[in-house]
Design a protein around this motif. Structure first.
Motif, PDB file in Angstrom:
ATOM      1  N   GLU A   7       0.829  -1.216   0.000  1.00  0.00           N
ATOM      2  CA  GLU A   7       0.000   0.000   0.000  1.00  0.00           C
ATOM      3  C   GLU A   7       0.859   1.259   0.000  1.00  0.00           C
ATOM      4  OE1 GLU A   7      -3.210   0.003  -0.682  1.00  0.00           O
ATOM      5  OE2 GLU A   7      -2.925  -2.162  -0.833  1.00  0.00           O
ATOM      6  N   LYS A   8       1.931   1.230   0.758  1.00  0.00           N
ATOM      7  CA  LYS A   8       2.834   2.379   0.796  1.00  0.00           C
ATOM      8  C   LYS A   8       3.423   2.633  -0.592  1.00  0.00           C
ATOM      9  CE  LYS A   8       7.058   3.947   3.093  1.00  0.00           C
ATOM     10  NZ  LYS A   8       8.007   3.658   4.171  1.00  0.00           N
ATOM     11  N   LEU A  23       5.113  -8.446  -5.299  1.00  0.00           N
ATOM     12  CA  LEU A  23       5.445  -7.910  -3.974  1.00  0.00           C
ATOM     13  C   LEU A  23       4.811  -8.740  -2.867  1.00  0.00           C
ATOM     14  CD1 LEU A  23       5.110  -4.089  -4.668  1.00  0.00           C
ATOM     15  CD2 LEU A  23       7.220  -5.307  -4.071  1.00  0.00           C
ATOM     16  N   VAL A  24       3.577  -9.162  -3.085  1.00  0.00           N
ATOM     17  CA  VAL A  24       2.889  -9.972  -2.079  1.00  0.00           C
ATOM     18  C   VAL A  24       3.619 -11.299  -1.877  1.00  0.00           C
ATOM     19  CG1 VAL A  24       0.759 -11.266  -1.610  1.00  0.00           C
ATOM     20  CG2 VAL A  24       0.637  -8.886  -2.345  1.00  0.00           C
ATOM     21  N   VAL A  25       4.047 -11.926  -2.979  1.00  0.00           N
ATOM     22  CA  VAL A  25       4.779 -13.194  -2.860  1.00  0.00           C
ATOM     23  C   VAL A  25       6.095 -12.981  -2.102  1.00  0.00           C
ATOM     24  CG1 VAL A  25       6.056 -14.942  -4.171  1.00  0.00           C
ATOM     25  CG2 VAL A  25       3.747 -14.304  -4.868  1.00  0.00           C
ATOM     26  N   LEU A  26       6.838 -11.942  -2.458  1.00  0.00           N
ATOM     27  CA  LEU A  26       8.127 -11.693  -1.808  1.00  0.00           C
ATOM     28  C   LEU A  26       7.981 -11.402  -0.319  1.00  0.00           C
ATOM     29  CD1 LEU A  26      10.206  -9.608  -4.368  1.00  0.00           C
ATOM     30  CD2 LEU A  26      10.616 -11.945  -3.609  1.00  0.00           C
ATOM     31  N   MET A  75       8.479   1.308  10.897  1.00  0.00           N
ATOM     32  CA  MET A  75       7.152   0.818  11.238  1.00  0.00           C
ATOM     33  C   MET A  75       6.598  -0.009  10.087  1.00  0.00           C
ATOM     34  SD  MET A  75       5.113   4.490  11.076  1.00  0.00           S
ATOM     35  CE  MET A  75       6.087   5.202  12.365  1.00  0.00           C
ATOM     36  N   PRO A  76       5.435  -0.613  10.253  1.00  0.00           N
ATOM     37  CA  PRO A  76       4.899  -1.452   9.184  1.00  0.00           C
ATOM     38  C   PRO A  76       4.870  -0.709   7.840  1.00  0.00           C
ATOM     39  CG  PRO A  76       3.607  -1.755  11.158  1.00  0.00           C
ATOM     40  CD  PRO A  76       4.568  -0.617  11.440  1.00  0.00           C
ATOM     41  N   GLY A  77       5.346  -1.413   6.818  1.00  0.00           N
ATOM     42  CA  GLY A  77       5.410  -0.840   5.477  1.00  0.00           C
ATOM     43  C   GLY A  77       6.783  -0.345   5.100  1.00  0.00           C
ATOM     44  N   ARG A 163      -0.535   7.548  10.731  1.00  0.00           N
ATOM     45  CA  ARG A 163      -1.808   7.850  10.073  1.00  0.00           C
ATOM     46  C   ARG A 163      -1.770   7.455   8.597  1.00  0.00           C
ATOM     47  NH1 ARG A 163      -2.989  13.751   8.611  1.00  0.00           N
ATOM     48  NH2 ARG A 163      -1.608  12.982   7.004  1.00  0.00           N
ATOM     49  N   ASP A 164      -0.645   7.726   7.933  1.00  0.00           N
ATOM     50  CA  ASP A 164      -0.529   7.439   6.504  1.00  0.00           C
ATOM     51  C   ASP A 164      -0.552   5.952   6.181  1.00  0.00           C
ATOM     52  OD1 ASP A 164      -0.497  10.143   6.004  1.00  0.00           O
ATOM     53  OD2 ASP A 164       1.660  10.244   5.580  1.00  0.00           O
TER      54      ASP A 164
END
Length: 196
Positions: A7-8, A23-26, A75-77, A163-164
């Protein structure tokens, strides 16, 4: 579950369905890491690209005196050290601050992906430019902002970043930062009086 890394990157460059699928697989190859675990240490040979799927980490350096300087919060992402592989050894360490889920992408896989998928490469470069802008803001804080201004700037930065990535929609948030971590990031002692 939302992949905040995907998403980022989508926020920085339009990604095709094929880009997203890769990207999801990696990033699906992730592992749970406990709190205060070094993902990599200063002096180690650079390893894979780390992607924060869940949880928080920090970049840091330990000075000869034994004191620590936190250089960035992850952080996440967030992806860690896209181009650090160009160095012979790590010039900083990365440690989890909370329990975390971290994906590791081998450097050769990331290089090949960015060659095949220019939209992903563009998004990764934009993310890196933003990280570098944040680093310049931290340097400015350390050099020219008062202790109150440093704390305020960091709180605003972290709130906007959280927030982003949709970790909060509220006007407040709970940060996983101890007083010691804040002091190490802001160049203060953990008992520093900020005037609040």
């Amino acid at each position: 579950m939302t992949n905040r890394f995907v998403e980022k990157l989508r926020g920085f460059s339009p990604l095709s369905d094929a880009d997203v699928a890769e990207l999801v697989v990696l990033t699906s190859r992730s592992r749970v890491i406990k709190t205060r675990h070094d993902l990599i240490r200063e002096g180690d040979r650079p390893g894979p690209v780390f992607v924060m799927i869940e949880g928080w980490a920090c970049r840091y350096k330990v000075l000869p005196s034994g004191t620590r300087q936190v250089l960035a919060f992850l952080m996440p992402g967030d992806a860690c050290d896209l181009h650090i592989g160009l160095l012979a050894e790590m010039d900083h360490s990365i440690q989890t601050m909370t329990p975390a889920r971290v994906a590791t992408i081998e450097r050769v896989e990331m290089d090949e992906l960015m060659m095949r998928r220019p939209a992903i490469a563009r998004a990764m470069y934009i993310a890196q430019l933003i990280d570098e802008g944040t680093m310049r803001a931290w340097i400015t804080s350390m050099g020219r902002r008062t202790s109150v201004e440093r704390v305020a700037h960091l709180m605003c930065e972290l709130y906007l970043r959280v927030r982003d990535i949709a970790l909060t929609g509220e006007t407040s948030l709970t940060l996983p930062l101890s007083q010691v971590l804040l002091a190490d990031a802001l160049g203060m002692t953990s008992v520093h009086k900020t005037g609040f």
